[in-house]
Scaffold this active site. Structure first.
Site, PDB file in Angstrom:
ATOM      1  N   ASP A 100       0.804  -1.245   0.000  1.00  0.00           N
ATOM      2  CA  ASP A 100       0.000   0.000   0.000  1.00  0.00           C
ATOM      3  C   ASP A 100       0.828   1.282   0.000  1.00  0.00           C
ATOM      4  O   ASP A 100       0.284   2.365  -0.187  1.00  0.00           O
ATOM      5  CB  ASP A 100      -0.986  -0.017   1.199  1.00  0.00           C
ATOM      6  CG  ASP A 100      -0.281  -0.164   2.566  1.00  0.00           C
ATOM      7  OD1 ASP A 100      -0.904  -0.720   3.492  1.00  0.00           O
ATOM      8  OD2 ASP A 100       0.890   0.276   2.693  1.00  0.00           O
ATOM      9  N   HIS A 115       6.572  -7.834  -1.231  1.00  0.00           N
ATOM     10  CA  HIS A 115       5.507  -8.229  -2.163  1.00  0.00           C
ATOM     11  C   HIS A 115       5.205  -7.143  -3.182  1.00  0.00           C
ATOM     12  O   HIS A 115       4.145  -7.177  -3.818  1.00  0.00           O
ATOM     13  CB  HIS A 115       4.234  -8.612  -1.390  1.00  0.00           C
ATOM     14  CG  HIS A 115       4.397  -9.878  -0.588  1.00  0.00           C
ATOM     15  ND1 HIS A 115       3.577 -10.215   0.448  1.00  0.00           N
ATOM     16  CD2 HIS A 115       5.319 -10.869  -0.680  1.00  0.00           C
ATOM     17  CE1 HIS A 115       3.970 -11.376   0.965  1.00  0.00           C
ATOM     18  NE2 HIS A 115       5.031 -11.786   0.312  1.00  0.00           N
ATOM     19  N   CYS A 127       8.174  -7.039 -21.329  1.00  0.00           N
ATOM     20  CA  CYS A 127       9.058  -6.227 -22.198  1.00  0.00           C
ATOM     21  C   CYS A 127       9.985  -5.354 -21.363  1.00  0.00           C
ATOM     22  O   CYS A 127      10.840  -4.664 -21.901  1.00  0.00           O
ATOM     23  CB  CYS A 127       8.218  -5.353 -23.140  1.00  0.00           C
ATOM     24  SG  CYS A 127       7.552  -3.867 -22.362  1.00  0.00           S
TER      25      CYS A 127
END
Ligand code: BV8
Ligand code: ZN
Length: 238
Positions: A100, A115, A127
């Site tokens: 967050d 994470h 890409c």
């Protein structure tokens, strides 16, 4: 127990904090598991996967836009601010599972976001495109990369490996810690949930949580209560 843990923090040479969704709960950001962790009828494990994104990118984006809007309206709470203060005054290392960005907004400086971060996007086709993307209400349709592929939130989904550098840095911090505070996590998601066990061979392990967790039995001390209040009480006792 607050005074005892405060004495451990005062004496710590290498203080490490590991946080989870619970530290953002007092900012109004829903946790993953337990009451309020659901979005519509979906569990996080249903949506935070590459398969879910491949099948229904718009639905997964809707979930992230819903979360971004909640987080954009939230403020870091006193728990984030106390940790930011310790990062600056006690060289505390911060390892977070949260995506967050509230720790960063509290201003403590660099942390290891194990994470990822939902305010960044990256190309799902690989890409290499990656960018900050701060607008909370991204278009309701999923975003397209300049290469024509989908843009996805730059987070780690279930079944995906963590960034090796982040995991290596977090592992070294845990192994080298003399005090580890584990704040607001159910300690069920691996490999992060293994980090406190790496530390406990030689570190004081403290759990700050409103509930019992998978880690409680292994902790040297558990401080039961909302993390913002507990961290503020620890700061007052230092
Ligand atoms: C990996 C990012 C290997 C996205 C998240 C089967 C198939 C594949 C993998 C697995 C499998 N079985 C097990 C696994 C491993 C899996 C796993 O651990 N699953 C669990 C559920 C069993 N792990 C993975 O898949 C990881 N990758 O293993 O890759 C690999 C290796 C090489 C090559 C290929 C593959 C990736 C895991 C990361 C998943 N991503 N999020 C997003 O956020 O959108 S996980 C998600 O859970 C969040 O990141 C969250 O941070 C994390 C942990 O949750 P918590 O933070 O603990 O939150 P929770 O709601 O659970 O608990 C809140 C706690 O706060 C509670 O204890 C509550 O009491 C407390 N609380 C509440 N309020 C307060 C409070 N405490 C204090 N104060 C309060 N006020
Ligand atoms: Zn691309």
């Amino acid at each position: 127990m607050i005074d005892c843990v405060a004495s451990w923090i005062r004496a710590a040479q290498r203080l490490v904090l590991l946080t989870g969704a619970g530290i953002s709960a007092e900012s109004g950001v829903p946790v993953f598991r337990g009451p309020g962790g659901l979005w519509r009828q979906f569990r996080p494990e249903d949506l935070a996967t590459p398969g879910a994104f491949d099948e229904r990118p718009e639905l997964v984006w809707e979930w992230y836009v819903w979360r971004r809007e909640r987080i954009a309206a939230a403020q870091p709470n006193q728990g984030h601010h106390v940790i930011a203060h310790w990062q600056q005054t006690r060289a505390a290392a911060l390892l977070t599972q949260n995506v967050d960005g509230l720790h960063e907004r509290a201003g403590g400086g660099p942390s290891i976001e194990l994470h990822g971060n939902l305010w960044r996007v990256r190309c799902a086709q690989g890409c290499g495109f990656r960018a900050h993307d701060n607008h909370a209400s991204a278009p309701r349709t999923a975003l397209r990369c300049r290469c024509g592929g989908w843009l996805r939130p730059d987070v780690v989904w279930f079944g995906e490996p963590l960034d090796p550098q982040a995991l290596d840095g977090a592992t070294r911090a845990a192994e080298g810690a003399d005090v580890v505070l584990v704040v607001g996590t159910s300690a069920v998601v691996y490999p992060v949930a293994a980090l406190p066990h790496l530390a406990r061979r030689h570190a004081r392990l403290v759990e700050i949580n409103i509930d019992e967790t998978a880690l409680s039995a292994a902790a040297d001390a558990t401080l039961r209560g909302p993390s913002g209040e507990v961290l503020a009480a620890l700061e007052r006792a230092l």
